[in-house]
Write an enzyme that holds these catalytic residues in place. Structure first.
Site, mmCIF file in Angstrom:
data_model
loop_
_atom_site.group_PDB
_atom_site.id
_atom_site.type_symbol
_atom_site.label_atom_id
_atom_site.label_comp_id
_atom_site.label_asym_id
_atom_site.label_seq_id
_atom_site.Cartn_x
_atom_site.Cartn_y
_atom_site.Cartn_z
ATOM 1 N N GLU A 289 -6.230 4.931 7.886
ATOM 2 C CA GLU A 289 -6.650 6.111 7.475
ATOM 3 C C GLU A 289 -7.935 7.212 7.007
ATOM 4 O O GLU A 289 -7.938 8.309 6.967
ATOM 5 C CB GLU A 289 -5.231 6.477 6.633
ATOM 6 C CG GLU A 289 -4.090 6.089 7.587
ATOM 7 C CD GLU A 289 -3.118 5.354 6.921
ATOM 8 O OE1 GLU A 289 -2.915 5.377 5.320
ATOM 9 O OE2 GLU A 289 -1.509 4.808 7.749
ATOM 10 N N HIS B 247 -9.538 1.772 5.285
ATOM 11 C CA HIS B 247 -7.939 1.468 5.648
ATOM 12 C C HIS B 247 -7.903 2.948 7.747
ATOM 13 O O HIS B 247 -9.162 3.786 6.764
ATOM 14 C CB HIS B 247 -7.454 2.069 4.972
ATOM 15 C CG HIS B 247 -5.430 2.171 5.650
ATOM 16 N ND1 HIS B 247 -5.004 3.116 6.359
ATOM 17 C CD2 HIS B 247 -4.218 1.367 5.353
ATOM 18 C CE1 HIS B 247 -3.698 2.949 7.016
ATOM 19 N NE2 HIS B 247 -3.156 1.491 5.688
ATOM 20 N N ASN C 109 0.511 -1.172 0.261
ATOM 21 C CA ASN C 109 -0.012 -0.017 -0.233
ATOM 22 C C ASN C 109 1.089 1.432 -0.063
ATOM 23 O O ASN C 109 1.535 1.495 1.079
ATOM 24 C CB ASN C 109 -0.728 -0.402 0.845
ATOM 25 C CG ASN C 109 -1.506 1.504 1.755
ATOM 26 O OD1 ASN C 109 -1.611 2.197 0.476
ATOM 27 N ND2 ASN C 109 -1.874 1.527 2.852
ATOM 28 N N GLY D 255 3.270 2.569 11.036
ATOM 29 C CA GLY D 255 3.761 3.431 10.609
ATOM 30 C C GLY D 255 5.065 3.783 12.016
ATOM 31 O O GLY D 255 5.248 4.823 11.596
ATOM 32 N N LYS E 82 0.552 4.352 -0.163
ATOM 33 C CA LYS E 82 -0.489 5.294 0.382
ATOM 34 C C LYS E 82 -0.365 6.557 -0.545
ATOM 35 O O LYS E 82 -0.211 6.225 -1.917
ATOM 36 C CB LYS E 82 0.255 5.479 1.653
ATOM 37 C CG LYS E 82 0.161 4.153 2.301
ATOM 38 C CD LYS E 82 0.253 4.514 3.635
ATOM 39 C CE LYS E 82 0.124 3.256 4.584
ATOM 40 N NZ LYS E 82 -0.364 3.734 5.454
ATOM 41 N N SER F 253 4.017 -2.079 10.223
ATOM 42 C CA SER F 253 5.389 -1.952 10.654
ATOM 43 C C SER F 253 6.075 -3.527 10.205
ATOM 44 O O SER F 253 6.747 -3.287 10.721
ATOM 45 C CB SER F 253 5.843 -1.758 11.346
ATOM 46 O OG SER F 253 5.063 -0.238 12.123
ATOM 47 N N GLU G 241 -4.383 -4.597 11.005
ATOM 48 C CA GLU G 241 -3.720 -3.590 10.563
ATOM 49 C C GLU G 241 -4.042 -2.871 12.162
ATOM 50 O O GLU G 241 -5.171 -1.902 12.089
ATOM 51 C CB GLU G 241 -4.196 -2.522 9.598
ATOM 52 C CG GLU G 241 -3.326 -3.197 8.200
ATOM 53 C CD GLU G 241 -3.202 -2.136 7.377
ATOM 54 O OE1 GLU G 241 -2.078 -2.522 6.631
ATOM 55 O OE2 GLU G 241 -3.680 -0.729 7.073
HETATM 56 P P1 13P Z 1 3.267 0.414 7.928
HETATM 57 O O1 13P Z 1 3.903 -0.731 7.147
HETATM 58 O O2 13P Z 1 4.399 1.407 6.881
HETATM 59 O O3 13P Z 1 3.221 0.786 9.266
HETATM 60 O O4 13P Z 1 2.084 0.603 6.926
HETATM 61 C C1 13P Z 1 1.134 -0.420 6.968
HETATM 62 C C2 13P Z 1 -0.358 -0.148 6.318
HETATM 63 O O5 13P Z 1 -1.250 0.454 7.011
HETATM 64 C C3 13P Z 1 -0.430 -0.633 5.213
HETATM 65 O O6 13P Z 1 -1.964 -0.969 4.920
#
Ligand code: 13P
Length: 264
Positions: free
Chosen positions: A108, A106, A14, A182, A16, A222, A176
């Protein structure tokens, strides 16, 4: 009990809101070369990339032209098919561009765009309507983890997303934990396994045993080349949804090759 072939692991990147379409093409080319150089056999693991909307056409053209066997996905879609919805992107358009998958719910989007369980359920329906496989994301915040434990919130979110989903629908679920995204903090493999097992039980309740057996459940938060294998050893973890580490060709290639470098 219906006999079902083993689930093919899915490693999904992903991106983003990172990489313009030129950078996207460069990354996919480098990832492809890195895997080929390493003698990676495509097929043992499914690889999917989820670029921003503006990159999809360029990436799809490259995958087609160079016969690169990565699946393509989008990061979101509209609940609507077409019409006066400024800024929205229809599942029909994504399908036409060659997308197989679409990320839905997601954290976010739940947090910054106020997406509710009802909106997410409607997006799942829109994806299925247009022949896209929804990658349904669920996960708890740190406060929710402390108050309710790890499984309660993701289980509730998944139940809501599966409203009206037919038993034979092709879906992917991604667990997640919000506190692991992150941040460099990770769920332990045992924590990931416990929640993924609880999510598989939800699929069994809502869609039946065969769907539960066949549906892939990913861990995300992560994930790096150094920890991927510990998750993939768990029986209910079928892959990973990778954010930051999917933007680096060498690192993402090493994640995809987890079987080789750690002998899982
Ligand atoms: P990270 O791997 O950067 O922690 O992000 C995970 C994520 O949100 C994937 O959708």
């Amino acid at each position: 009990m219906v006999a079902v072939a083993a689930r093919t692991p899915l490693i999904a990147g992903n991106w983003k809101m990172n990489l313009d379409h030129l950078q996207a093409v460069a990354l996919v080319q480098k990832l492809d070369w890195t895997l080929k150089d390493a003698g990676h056999e495509s097929g043992s693991v499914e690889v999917a990339v989820f670029p921003p909307f503006t990159d999809l056409r360029s990436v799809q053209t490259l995958l087609d032209a160079d016969k690169i066997a990565f699946a393509l996905g989008a990061q979101d879609l509209s609940t609507h098919d077409s019409g006066a919805y400024t800024g929205e992107v229809s599942g029909a358009f994504l399908k036409k561009l060659g997308a197989t998958y679409v990320i839905i719910g997601h954290s976010e989007r739940r947090e910054y765009h106020d997406e509710t369980d009802d909106v997410i359920a409607a997006k799942v329906q829109a994806a299925l309507k247009h022949g896209l496989v929804p990658v349904i994301c669920v996960g708890e915040t740190l406060e929710q983890l402390e108050e309710f434990g790890a499984s309660a919130v993701p289980v509730g979110q998944l139940k809501a997303a599966l409203q009206d989903v037919p038993a034979d629908a092709d879906i992917v679920v991604a667990y997640e934990p919000v506190w692991a995204i992150g941040t460099g903090k990770v769920a332990t493999p045992e924590q990931a396994q416990d929640v993924c097992a609880a999510l598989r039980a939800v699929i069994a309740d809502e869609l039946g045993a065969e769907a539960a057996e066949r549906t892939r459940i990913l861990y995300g938060g992560s994930v790096k080349s150094g920890n991927i294998a510990t998750y993939m050893r768990e029986p209910d973890v079928d892959g990973a949804l990778v954010g930051g580490a999917s933007l680096l060709a060498d690192e993402f290639a090493a994640i995809i090759r987890y079987q080789k470098h750690v002998g899982v």
